[in-house]
Design a protein around this motif. Structure first.
Motif, PDB file in Angstrom:
ATOM      1  N   VAL A   7      67.202   0.945   1.650  1.00 26.95           N
ATOM      2  CA  VAL A   7      67.561   1.928   2.286  1.00 26.95           C
ATOM      3  C   VAL A   7      66.786   1.270   3.872  1.00 26.95           C
ATOM      4  N   ILE A   8      67.423   1.756   4.727  1.00 32.49           N
ATOM      5  CA  ILE A   8      67.163   1.599   6.129  1.00 32.49           C
ATOM      6  C   ILE A   8      66.410   2.803   6.557  1.00 32.49           C
ATOM      7  N   GLY A   9      65.161   2.677   7.082  1.00 35.99           N
ATOM      8  CA  GLY A   9      64.325   4.055   7.507  1.00 35.99           C
ATOM      9  C   GLY A   9      63.701   4.993   6.530  1.00 35.99           C
ATOM     10  N   LYS A  10      62.865   5.479   6.813  1.00 29.67           N
ATOM     11  CA  LYS A  10      62.170   6.425   5.909  1.00 29.67           C
ATOM     12  C   LYS A  10      62.888   7.650   5.730  1.00 29.67           C
ATOM     13  N   THR A  11      62.488   8.227   4.648  1.00 34.17           N
ATOM     14  CA  THR A  11      63.168   9.571   4.387  1.00 34.17           C
ATOM     15  C   THR A  11      62.229  10.592   5.111  1.00 34.17           C
ATOM     16  N   THR A  12      62.900  11.447   6.023  1.00 34.45           N
ATOM     17  CA  THR A  12      62.063  12.126   6.984  1.00 34.45           C
ATOM     18  C   THR A  12      61.773  13.711   6.196  1.00 34.45           C
ATOM     19  N   SER A  13      62.566  14.090   5.620  1.00 36.60           N
ATOM     20  CA  SER A  13      62.446  15.322   4.713  1.00 36.60           C
ATOM     21  C   SER A  13      61.420  15.259   3.508  1.00 36.60           C
ATOM     22  N   HIS A  15      60.977  17.364   1.364  1.00 35.83           N
ATOM     23  CA  HIS A  15      61.560  18.146   0.193  1.00 35.83           C
ATOM     24  C   HIS A  15      62.466  17.145  -0.658  1.00 35.83           C
ATOM     25  N   ILE A  16      63.292  16.431   0.337  1.00 31.16           N
ATOM     26  CA  ILE A  16      64.339  15.477  -0.352  1.00 31.16           C
ATOM     27  C   ILE A  16      63.594  14.291  -0.845  1.00 31.16           C
ATOM     28  N   GLN A  17      62.418  13.934  -0.013  1.00 30.05           N
ATOM     29  CA  GLN A  17      61.732  12.861  -0.626  1.00 30.05           C
ATOM     30  C   GLN A  17      60.932  13.218  -1.973  1.00 30.05           C
ATOM     31  N   ALA A  18      60.330  14.306  -2.167  1.00 29.05           N
ATOM     32  CA  ALA A  18      59.891  14.681  -3.406  1.00 29.05           C
ATOM     33  C   ALA A  18      60.865  14.439  -4.257  1.00 29.05           C
ATOM     34  N   CYS A  19      62.349  15.126  -4.217  1.00 27.34           N
ATOM     35  CA  CYS A  19      63.229  14.730  -5.402  1.00 27.34           C
ATOM     36  C   CYS A  19      63.609  13.464  -5.757  1.00 27.34           C
ATOM     37  N   PHE A  33      62.968  -0.435 -11.862  1.00 31.56           N
ATOM     38  CA  PHE A  33      63.618   0.364 -10.751  1.00 31.56           C
ATOM     39  C   PHE A  33      62.558   0.297  -9.384  1.00 31.56           C
ATOM     40  N   SER A  34      63.025  -0.159  -8.231  1.00 30.99           N
ATOM     41  CA  SER A  34      62.320  -0.019  -7.159  1.00 30.99           C
ATOM     42  C   SER A  34      63.393   0.451  -6.005  1.00 30.99           C
ATOM     43  N   LEU A  35      62.530   1.174  -5.057  1.00 30.61           N
ATOM     44  CA  LEU A  35      63.238   1.713  -3.660  1.00 30.61           C
ATOM     45  C   LEU A  35      62.429   0.925  -2.693  1.00 30.61           C
ATOM     46  N   THR A  36      63.250   0.091  -1.917  1.00 31.96           N
ATOM     47  CA  THR A  36      62.582  -0.390  -0.768  1.00 31.96           C
ATOM     48  C   THR A  36      63.097  -0.088   0.603  1.00 31.96           C
ATOM     49  N   VAL A  37      62.139   0.225   1.478  1.00 30.33           N
ATOM     50  CA  VAL A  37      62.587   0.947   2.753  1.00 30.33           C
ATOM     51  C   VAL A  37      62.197   0.020   3.723  1.00 30.33           C
ATOM     52  N   ILE A  38      63.320  -0.321   4.342  1.00 31.58           N
ATOM     53  CA  ILE A  38      63.219  -1.450   5.695  1.00 31.58           C
ATOM     54  C   ILE A  38      62.878  -0.490   7.001  1.00 31.58           C
ATOM     55  N   VAL A 138      70.033   8.182  -6.404  1.00 30.55           N
ATOM     56  CA  VAL A 138      69.003   8.035  -7.636  1.00 30.55           C
ATOM     57  C   VAL A 138      69.586   9.043  -8.736  1.00 30.55           C
ATOM     58  N   GLU A 139      69.837  10.205  -8.172  1.00 31.79           N
ATOM     59  CA  GLU A 139      70.079  11.155  -9.554  1.00 31.79           C
ATOM     60  C   GLU A 139      71.084  10.732 -10.344  1.00 31.79           C
ATOM     61  N   GLN A 140      72.462  10.133  -9.495  1.00 34.45           N
ATOM     62  CA  GLN A 140      73.580   9.583 -10.386  1.00 34.45           C
ATOM     63  C   GLN A 140      73.125   8.318 -11.306  1.00 34.45           C
TER      64      GLN A 140
END
Length: 156
Positions: A7-13, A15-19, A33-38, A138-140
Motif C-alpha cells: 500500500v502507498i501511505g500509512k493508514t491514518t485511522s 480504528h481501521i488500522q486495528a481491524c 502474509f505481509s503488509l508493506t507500507v510505502i 484483507v477481510e476478503q
C-alpha cells in the motif's frame, strides 16, 4: 505461497488500522502474509499527478522480484464474488510462489506498474477510500482462506 499486500501511505485511522491488524494476524494461520507500507511522497505540491504516480511506481517496482505475480486492485479489474475469489486464490496457490497485491496512491498506477501487472481485480464498482480498501481486501483474503479450508466463517 507467500502473499503480500503493498500500500502507498500509512493508514491514518487507528480504528481501521486495528481491524487491518486483526485480519492480518488471522491470515498468518493460513498463509505467510505481509503488509508493506510505502511511505507517502513528500513535497508533492511541485509534482504533477503523473510524476507522483511515476515515483510511487518506481518504489513499488523495486520491491518486486522477477517471478512475482502482481495483482493490482483497480476499478477496471475483474470482479469476483467471495466464493469465486477463493477459487481464484486456490488456483494461484498451486502455481505461484509469491503473490503481490497492490493498492495504489491517490492517483492510481503509473504506466510502468500497469505494464508489469499480471492481473487486475476490482473489489466493487463503488469507490472506497484507500483506507477502507485495505480493510475490505484483507477481510476478503481472510474470508477466502476460510472458504478454501471449509470453515464456517462464510455463509452461502
Amino acid at each position: 505461497m507467500k502473499t503480500e499486500l503493498i500500500v502507498i501511505g500509512k493508514t491514518t485511522s487507528k480504528h481501521i488500522q486495528a481491524c487491518i491488524d486483526d485480519y492480518t494476524a488471522r491470515l498468518g494461520h493460513y498463509m505467510p502474509f505481509s503488509l508493506t507500507v510505502i511511505p507517502e511522497l513528500k513535497n508533492t505540491r511541485a509534482l504533477t499527478e503523473e510524476q507522483q504516480k511515476e515515483r510511487e511506481g518506481e518504489q513499488v517496482l523495486q520491491r518486486l522480484s522477477v517471478g512475482d505475480t502482481l495483482v493490482l486492485l483497480d476499478e477496471h479489474g475483474s470482479e469476483f464474488r467471495s466464493i469465486e475469489f477463493a477459487s481464484w486464490l486456490q488456483k494461484k496457490q498451486q502455481v505461484v510462489r509469491r503473490l503481490v497485491f497492490l493498492i495504489g496512491g491517490p492517483y492510481g498506477f503509473s504506466p510502468q506498474v500497469y505494464a508489469r501487472a499480471d492481473e487486475k481485480i476490482s473489489l466493487s464498482r463503488m469507490t472506497f477510500s484507500h483506507q477502507m480498501v485495505r480493510l475490505i481486501f484483507v477481510e476478503q483474503l481472510y474470508r477466502s482462506c476460510t472458504i478454501i479450508k471449509g470453515e464456517p466463517y462464510h455463509h452461502e
